[in-house]
Design a protein around this motif. Structure first.
Motif, PDB file in Angstrom:
ATOM      1  N   ASN A   1       0.848  -1.206   0.000  1.00 28.17           N
ATOM      2  CA  ASN A   1       0.000   0.000   0.000  1.00 28.17           C
ATOM      3  C   ASN A   1       0.879   1.251   0.000  1.00 28.17           C
ATOM      4  O   ASN A   1       0.687   2.185   0.791  1.00 28.17           O
ATOM      5  CB  ASN A   1      -0.964   0.023   1.192  1.00 28.17           C
TER       6      ASN A   1
ATOM      7  N   ARG B   1      -4.942   2.000  -1.708  1.00 24.14           N
ATOM      8  CA  ARG B   1      -6.286   1.530  -1.318  1.00 24.14           C
ATOM      9  C   ARG B   1      -7.384   2.422  -1.869  1.00 24.14           C
ATOM     10  O   ARG B   1      -8.468   1.952  -2.173  1.00 24.14           O
ATOM     11  CB  ARG B   1      -6.405   1.466   0.213  1.00 24.14           C
ATOM     12  N   GLU B   2      -7.101   3.699  -1.983  1.00 24.57           N
ATOM     13  CA  GLU B   2      -8.105   4.638  -2.502  1.00 24.57           C
ATOM     14  C   GLU B   2      -8.031   4.742  -4.028  1.00 24.57           C
ATOM     15  O   GLU B   2      -8.849   5.440  -4.624  1.00 24.57           O
ATOM     16  CB  GLU B   2      -7.888   6.039  -1.895  1.00 24.57           C
TER      17      GLU B   2
ATOM     18  N   ASP C   1     -15.026  -6.681   0.893  1.00 28.36           N
ATOM     19  CA  ASP C   1     -13.990  -5.950   0.174  1.00 28.36           C
ATOM     20  C   ASP C   1     -12.656  -6.702   0.227  1.00 28.36           C
ATOM     21  O   ASP C   1     -11.783  -6.409   1.043  1.00 28.36           O
ATOM     22  CB  ASP C   1     -13.843  -4.551   0.786  1.00 28.36           C
TER      23      ASP C   1
ATOM     24  N   ARG D   1      -9.196  -4.434  -0.875  1.00 27.55           N
ATOM     25  CA  ARG D   1      -8.372  -3.725   0.133  1.00 27.55           C
ATOM     26  C   ARG D   1      -7.736  -4.688   1.120  1.00 27.55           C
ATOM     27  O   ARG D   1      -6.735  -4.361   1.738  1.00 27.55           O
ATOM     28  CB  ARG D   1      -9.201  -2.684   0.886  1.00 27.55           C
TER      29      ARG D   1
ATOM     30  N   ARG E   1     -15.508   3.851   2.435  1.00 23.57           N
ATOM     31  CA  ARG E   1     -14.196   3.167   2.478  1.00 23.57           C
ATOM     32  C   ARG E   1     -13.041   4.144   2.340  1.00 23.57           C
ATOM     33  O   ARG E   1     -11.975   3.926   2.887  1.00 23.57           O
ATOM     34  CB  ARG E   1     -14.114   2.117   1.364  1.00 23.57           C
TER      35      ARG E   1
ATOM     36  N   ASP F   1      -5.964  -4.965   6.305  1.00 27.66           N
ATOM     37  CA  ASP F   1      -6.945  -3.880   6.351  1.00 27.66           C
ATOM     38  C   ASP F   1      -8.320  -4.414   6.775  1.00 27.66           C
ATOM     39  O   ASP F   1      -9.189  -4.671   5.949  1.00 27.66           O
ATOM     40  CB  ASP F   1      -7.036  -3.221   4.977  1.00 27.66           C
TER      41      ASP F   1
ATOM     42  N   ARG G   1     -11.643  -1.795   6.056  1.00 28.06           N
ATOM     43  CA  ARG G   1     -12.431  -1.866   4.819  1.00 28.06           C
ATOM     44  C   ARG G   1     -13.148  -3.202   4.675  1.00 28.06           C
ATOM     45  O   ARG G   1     -14.157  -3.292   3.990  1.00 28.06           O
ATOM     46  CB  ARG G   1     -11.553  -1.619   3.588  1.00 28.06           C
TER      47      ARG G   1
END
Lengths: 459, 459
Positions: free
Chosen positions: A146, A159-160, A189, A192, B159, B189, B192
């Motif tokens: 990340n 992640r975004e 999810d 992520r 998120r 993570d 999320r």
């Protein structure tokens, strides 16, 4: 390496895609942490099927598998500590589909960050993550850690900025997660969950990256302050208004002193901290936006803010920051570079306490980094050949991590855990959370084939 | 409900925090999907300890537990289908800590979205997720569905705007995940993973939300087009340059025709599609930014774009869009509202194919929604009392979902799965992915206490 194992590898991969010669394998045992372990072999898949077959064989023979992008990581996350094989994604480096209309790109994991940026730029787009090693590092590595970089302050991290993934789990199952759209809420999810898991759960074979429109203009600002406190107040002030800069970097007093001593960069004599700020946007509005940021930078203790409008002026302003890395290399070629992160308002408390730790442990500490995210690169200037100093550094690091957590922060903002921070993780994560993560690992990788001995501490 | 179970509940919760009377429990069996199931009881925890104790007791007695915010969800995800108890977070509604310096807020899950916005606005900040139900819906619900709203096109969904969580897993373990910082890469993570999991893995007891600086100016634009194709080209064009609008909504021809017939809203007679666009930013730059957007909106097939600069002008522009919902309610009070999502460039193909499906199944379909994200609210105007029509609607929905997936999209952009879409999930997710999700569910909730019968299809 057992002969039947090698034979099976040779069945699925062409000869040139397998290295077994120890000297050829050697360099694949390193990453930028300078840690090393000798891999049994190195394999270079070119397709998702290869990845799946390699994982299957490793499961059959109980051989550990260490995914590797370009080895630019700083935590040893790709080092094959368990005597396993390294799976290098160097040859899985295709851009599969550029979808400029939908601002997305499908790539294989071995593509470099730079190649993505170059391809996207042709269509007026960019991918937000911009680690310092962007020219060399692979997208797969970026996703595994990340990774971010300065632009995260405005545009976020991987992640975004990732829509979906294809991957092969440690169990050998091909999975597809996420979407080709910027919204999507069907199922858990997993995208992520895989991002930042350091090749520990599944190996990414394809990523759909979210691209953003390339700003048509950029201004660079350099602001100097009497103290770190003043600079941190300016950071808060800048982040509290509606124009968000695309980089908000700082250097502390020790960093400035070092640049003063070892380079000819121009700096106000009374500067105790400096901010480098970049503002991006549209050519028609950038001038006003950088003036707004300049205004926000002028808090008590502010000395001056310069705005560069041409490339040459920007280059001149960046000189101080750019002089830092060669200075650090000259003084402490094997410095320890940590990347703790704290809430922005706690930056002054962190820097002040780091000064005290520096004195207590008698270790020079230089700080710079991504102020807008509170992500501080804490550099311990040590000589790794000096055992006493390394012992002191270890104690000091321990205190640095405690400090970051006391200040409501985290051990790592973007470098990740790997081997380097694995022993410190229990400071941040509770037993329950670690147990849960181990159980998730077990779901994806029941034989613990993928990157064992990393990221999560032993139970 | 067994007496020993009730007795245990009464031990941990005050009398007023437990409803057992069937008529009192009745309304807690609904959500906005209009589905209903009668809960055994409704409990109102006020602390994290309560939540943990309730989960523990449910595990001991094998009673299902359905988390509920304010029941504004549209998919039946909170409906207690399995005859279990509803855990309402209505009384866990405290704002725990507003940290304006670090742009974050710690809240309990029962706080409404509006309360967060009001508290943040006092400090010049806002939380990006803005579902239509913002005035009533809870943050816990927003997180459970990963709800968004128009602003997602610029600012992302839950998120992208949540830093960390506290939660109690289905096994009864309290966990803390994420950070109080805008970067963090220690461990998997889990934040999320929980967001969007529909109360299926763990119950959120506290959330650290990422806030953004409230723009000081906003302009509204209304653009009309001869066709949906032209409007979609404009969407692509707007999204391909550096000024991103904070809302980019559209209405198709059927929606416009409906407004023309049932209201006095002004519309060009030849308009076949309309875009409502909002641009936000700084007062000094907004004028130029909305001109840039206006320019980008002018593609072939464009009729006209109006910019509102005052509140009154904006109000007038929004009239067409605002007239739509009352029209829809009048014509089809029990319409089916789906929210498929496709890549932006596939919007015209989707709308054209929906027109064909409308004819094939003889069902009126009206489309509007979040064009910038490709998130289309597909409204099937049906009368639920007409069995034949409902059968046709079911077949039509099936085709709508197939269509969205053929166009590289997803079944849901923001409404989630719950009960409504559960039977369609296998169209989008593969067996391997669903199995993996079930195994993850098993890790968090080994007895399948939390929200059973939802979100994931049976294995």
């Amino acid at each position: 390496m057992s002969k039947p194992f090698l034979k099976q590898l040779q069945k699925i991969l062409p000869t040139e895609s397998i290295l077994t010669d120890a000297s050829e394998c050697l360099t694949y045992g390193y990453d930028n942490s300078r840690r090393h372990a000798q891999p049994l072999a190195v394999v270079f898949p070119t397709t998702e099927e290869h990845v799946q077959q390699i994982i299957t064989i490793c499961n059959q023979h109980n051989i550990s598998l260490y995914a590797r992008g370009r080895g630019t990581g700083t935590t040893g996350a790709t080092v094959p500590v368990n005597g396993g094989i390294v799976i290098s994604f160097e040859h899985m480096n295709k851009i599969i589909h550029m979808d400029e209309k939908n601002r997305s790109i499908d790539v294989q994991p071995g593509v470099t960050n730079l190649e993505v940026q170059q391809c996207a730029a042709k269509h007026g787009l960019f991918w937000a993550p911009d680690p310092t090693s962007a020219a060399f590092c692979s997208v797969g590595g970026n996703l595994a850690y990340n990774s971010a970089g300065p632009r995260a302050v405005k545009y976020g991290t991987c992640r975004e900025n990732t829509l979906g993934l294809r991957a092969v789990t440690g169990n050998g199952d091909i999975i597809q997660c996420g979407t080709h759209t910027t919204k999507g809420v069907v199922g858990y999810d997993l995208t992520r969950l895989l991002i930042g898991s350091e090749g520990n759960l599944a190996l990414i074979t394809q990523a759909t990256l979210k691209l953003l429109p390339l700003p048509t203009a950029k201004h660079t600002l350099k602001a100097s302050y009497q103290s770190m406190d003043a600079a941190a107040r300016a950071v808060s002030n800048i982040m509290a208004q509606a124009v968000t800069p695309c980089a908000l970097e700082f250097m502390d007093k020790n960093a400035l002193d070092m640049v003063r001593s070892y380079s000819s960069s121009e700096l106000p004599t009374n500067a105790g901290a400096m901010l480098m700020i970049e503002v991006d946007g549209h050519a028609d509005t950038i001038q006003r936006e950088s003036e707004i940021i300049k205004l926000a930078s002028q808090v008590e203790g502010h000395i001056q803010t310069d705005i560069a409008q041409t490339k040459e002026e920007a280059h001149a302003l960046w000189q101080t920051r750019k002089a830092l890395s060669p200075c650090l290399r000259k003084i402490a070629p094997k410095k320890i570079n940590e990347d703790v992160v704290v809430p922005v308002s706690n930056i002054p408390a962190l820097i002040n306490a780091l000064d005290r730790l520096s004195q207590t442990h008698d270790i020079k500490i230089v700080n710079f980094g991504h102020a807008g995210n509170g992500n501080i690169h804490v550099n311990l200037l040590v000589n790794p050949d000096d055992k006493n100093e390394m012992k002191a550094a270890e104690n000091c690091l321990n205190d640095v991590f405690d400090l970051a957590l006391e200040l409501n922060g985290s051990l790592s903002g973007e470098h990740g855990v790997g081997l380097e921070k694995r022993n410190f993780i229990t400071k941040e994560l509770g037993k329950t959370e670690i147990k849960l993560m181990h159980q998730i690992k077990q779901v994806f990788d029941k034989n613990n084939i993928l990157n064992p001995g990393k990221t999560l501490p032993e139970m």
